[in-house]
Design a protein around this motif. Structure first.
Motif, PDB file in Angstrom:
ATOM      1  N   PHE A 135      -2.726   1.890   8.973  1.00 58.28           N
ATOM      2  CA  PHE A 135      -2.745   0.432   9.094  1.00 58.28           C
ATOM      3  C   PHE A 135      -1.314  -0.071   9.249  1.00 58.28           C
ATOM      4  N   ASN A 136      -1.181  -1.325   9.656  1.00 62.22           N
ATOM      5  CA  ASN A 136       0.134  -1.939   9.788  1.00 62.22           C
ATOM      6  C   ASN A 136       0.794  -1.999   8.413  1.00 62.22           C
ATOM      7  N   THR A 137       2.022  -1.540   8.317  1.00 53.13           N
ATOM      8  CA  THR A 137       2.665  -1.326   7.020  1.00 53.13           C
ATOM      9  C   THR A 137       3.317  -2.590   6.456  1.00 53.13           C
ATOM     10  N   THR A 138       2.548  -3.669   6.450  1.00 53.90           N
ATOM     11  CA  THR A 138       3.031  -4.896   5.813  1.00 53.90           C
ATOM     12  C   THR A 138       2.978  -4.729   4.297  1.00 53.90           C
ATOM     13  N   CYS A 139       3.744  -5.530   3.613  1.00 55.84           N
ATOM     14  CA  CYS A 139       3.728  -5.514   2.148  1.00 55.84           C
ATOM     15  C   CYS A 139       2.333  -5.846   1.628  1.00 55.84           C
ATOM     16  N   GLU A 140       1.657  -6.765   2.301  1.00 57.90           N
ATOM     17  CA  GLU A 140       0.311  -7.171   1.898  1.00 57.90           C
ATOM     18  C   GLU A 140      -0.685  -6.018   2.009  1.00 57.90           C
ATOM     19  N   ASN A 141      -0.648  -5.309   3.131  1.00 55.16           N
ATOM     20  CA  ASN A 141      -1.556  -4.176   3.308  1.00 55.16           C
ATOM     21  C   ASN A 141      -1.255  -3.067   2.305  1.00 55.16           C
ATOM     22  N   MET A 142       0.021  -2.841   2.058  1.00 55.79           N
ATOM     23  CA  MET A 142       0.398  -1.776   1.125  1.00 55.79           C
ATOM     24  C   MET A 142      -0.030  -2.088  -0.308  1.00 55.79           C
ATOM     25  N   VAL A 143       0.064  -3.346  -0.722  1.00 52.13           N
ATOM     26  CA  VAL A 143      -0.309  -3.689  -2.089  1.00 52.13           C
ATOM     27  C   VAL A 143      -1.814  -3.505  -2.293  1.00 52.13           C
ATOM     28  N   VAL A 144      -2.604  -3.773  -1.264  1.00 51.78           N
ATOM     29  CA  VAL A 144      -4.052  -3.535  -1.356  1.00 51.78           C
ATOM     30  C   VAL A 144      -4.315  -2.036  -1.464  1.00 51.78           C
ATOM     31  N   TRP A 145      -3.636  -1.233  -0.654  1.00 53.34           N
ATOM     32  CA  TRP A 145      -3.804   0.222  -0.706  1.00 53.34           C
ATOM     33  C   TRP A 145      -3.420   0.765  -2.084  1.00 53.34           C
ATOM     34  N   ILE A 146      -2.298   0.310  -2.620  1.00 48.54           N
ATOM     35  CA  ILE A 146      -1.834   0.780  -3.934  1.00 48.54           C
ATOM     36  C   ILE A 146      -2.854   0.432  -5.009  1.00 48.54           C
ATOM     37  N   PHE A 147      -3.348  -0.807  -4.985  1.00 45.75           N
ATOM     38  CA  PHE A 147      -4.353  -1.213  -5.983  1.00 45.75           C
ATOM     39  C   PHE A 147      -5.572  -0.310  -5.886  1.00 45.75           C
ATOM     40  N   ASN A 148      -6.027  -0.085  -4.685  1.00 43.94           N
ATOM     41  CA  ASN A 148      -7.210   0.741  -4.473  1.00 43.94           C
ATOM     42  C   ASN A 148      -6.986   2.175  -4.969  1.00 43.94           C
ATOM     43  N   GLU A 149      -5.817   2.732  -4.716  1.00 44.25           N
ATOM     44  CA  GLU A 149      -5.503   4.099  -5.144  1.00 44.25           C
ATOM     45  C   GLU A 149      -5.453   4.233  -6.666  1.00 44.25           C
ATOM     46  N   LEU A 150      -4.972   3.211  -7.337  1.00 39.18           N
ATOM     47  CA  LEU A 150      -4.804   3.277  -8.793  1.00 39.18           C
ATOM     48  C   LEU A 150      -6.009   2.771  -9.570  1.00 39.18           C
ATOM     49  N   ASN A 151      -6.849   1.987  -8.941  1.00 37.90           N
ATOM     50  CA  ASN A 151      -7.956   1.344  -9.644  1.00 37.90           C
ATOM     51  C   ASN A 151      -8.870   2.341 -10.346  1.00 37.90           C
ATOM     52  N   GLY A 152      -9.175   3.443  -9.704  1.00 41.89           N
ATOM     53  CA  GLY A 152     -10.072   4.422 -10.316  1.00 41.89           C
ATOM     54  C   GLY A 152      -9.464   5.165 -11.489  1.00 41.89           C
ATOM     55  N   VAL A 153      -8.177   5.484 -11.393  1.00 39.58           N
ATOM     56  CA  VAL A 153      -7.546   6.272 -12.465  1.00 39.58           C
ATOM     57  C   VAL A 153      -7.021   5.406 -13.603  1.00 39.58           C
ATOM     58  N   LEU A 154      -6.736   4.150 -13.329  1.00 39.37           N
ATOM     59  CA  LEU A 154      -6.302   3.234 -14.392  1.00 39.37           C
ATOM     60  C   LEU A 154      -7.462   2.328 -14.783  1.00 39.37           C
ATOM     61  N   ASN A 155      -8.572   2.967 -15.079  1.00 39.09           N
ATOM     62  CA  ASN A 155      -9.801   2.268 -15.422  1.00 39.09           C
ATOM     63  C   ASN A 155     -10.512   3.118 -16.480  1.00 39.09           C
ATOM     64  N   SER A 156     -10.352   2.736 -17.726  1.00 36.31           N
ATOM     65  CA  SER A 156     -10.967   3.490 -18.811  1.00 36.31           C
ATOM     66  C   SER A 156     -11.669   2.519 -19.756  1.00 36.31           C
ATOM     67  N   LYS A 157     -12.247   3.046 -20.800  1.00 35.15           N
ATOM     68  CA  LYS A 157     -12.892   2.163 -21.784  1.00 35.15           C
ATOM     69  C   LYS A 157     -11.859   1.351 -22.551  1.00 35.15           C
ATOM     70  N   ASN A 158     -10.586   1.770 -22.516  1.00 35.37           N
ATOM     71  CA  ASN A 158      -9.534   1.083 -23.267  1.00 35.37           C
ATOM     72  C   ASN A 158      -8.675   0.133 -22.435  1.00 35.37           C
ATOM     73  N   TYR A 159      -8.592   0.369 -21.121  1.00 33.09           N
ATOM     74  CA  TYR A 159      -7.726  -0.475 -20.286  1.00 33.09           C
ATOM     75  C   TYR A 159      -8.200  -0.472 -18.834  1.00 33.09           C
ATOM     76  N   LEU A 160      -7.711  -1.481 -18.102  1.00 33.10           N
ATOM     77  CA  LEU A 160      -8.013  -1.631 -16.681  1.00 33.10           C
ATOM     78  C   LEU A 160      -6.730  -2.001 -15.943  1.00 33.10           C
ATOM     79  N   LEU A 161      -6.638  -1.586 -14.674  1.00 29.27           N
ATOM     80  CA  LEU A 161      -5.554  -2.045 -13.819  1.00 29.27           C
ATOM     81  C   LEU A 161      -5.703  -3.549 -13.655  1.00 29.27           C
ATOM     82  N   LYS A 162      -4.676  -4.285 -13.997  1.00 30.22           N
ATOM     83  CA  LYS A 162      -4.707  -5.746 -13.961  1.00 30.22           C
ATOM     84  C   LYS A 162      -4.064  -6.314 -12.695  1.00 30.22           C
ATOM     85  N   LYS A 163      -2.862  -5.779 -12.345  1.00 35.27           N
ATOM     86  CA  LYS A 163      -2.112  -6.378 -11.239  1.00 35.27           C
ATOM     87  C   LYS A 163      -1.165  -5.357 -10.638  1.00 35.27           C
ATOM     88  N   VAL A 164      -0.989  -5.470  -9.322  1.00 35.59           N
ATOM     89  CA  VAL A 164       0.017  -4.702  -8.599  1.00 35.59           C
ATOM     90  C   VAL A 164       0.902  -5.701  -7.871  1.00 35.59           C
TER      91      VAL A 164
END
Length: 131
Positions: free
Chosen positions: A80-109
């Motif tokens: 995809f076009n490597t804008t900051c906006e596109n990259m922040v969505v990709w980063i959130f998506n990559e981390l959302n699954g692993v930073l998602n537990s019964k104790n915490y969630l990914l809040k913001k990138v």
């Protein structure tokens, strides 16, 4: 003091080069940035008074994000076009699954492209598309 909701943020930096597609300006040419990445996790503090160990958060982000982007030509990494906006969505998506537990969630990138410009995506916005 434990069992309270707290936001925890860790900051990372990485250097990458890219060029923007379909853009009429200087950024259409090859150039580089020292990106600053802020990862915020929200959760309840545990018996130690921690939401997540900073070392654990560092390990996860380094493995999932920094190792893939640091000193890379981003146009070869992404389809995809490597804008900051596109990259922040990709980063959130990559981390959302692993930073998602019964104790915490990914809040913001938040991804800083320059010292005065960033894009950010919060959990509520990630799940409320189309608004």
């Amino acid at each position: 003091m434990h069992n309270k909701f707290v936001n925890v943020t860790k900051i990372f930096t990485f250097d990458s080069a890219h060029k923007l597609e379909n853009y009429d300006g200087n950024c259409k040419y090859l150039h580089g940035h020292t990106y600053k990445l802020e990862i915020t996790v929200r959760g309840k503090t545990d018996y130690r008074g921690m939401v997540i160990d900073f070392n654990e958060l560092k390990k996860i982000v380094n493995e999932k994000i920094i190792s893939k982007l640091d000193h890379k030509y981003l146009n070869d990494v992404f389809d995809f076009n490597t804008t900051c906006e596109n990259m922040v969505v990709w980063i959130f998506n990559e981390l959302n699954g692993v930073l998602n537990s019964k104790n915490y969630l990914l809040k913001k990138v938040r991804l800083w492209e320059t010292p005065t410009s960033y894009a950010e995506l919060e959990r509520e916005d990630f799940y409320n598309e189309g608004q």
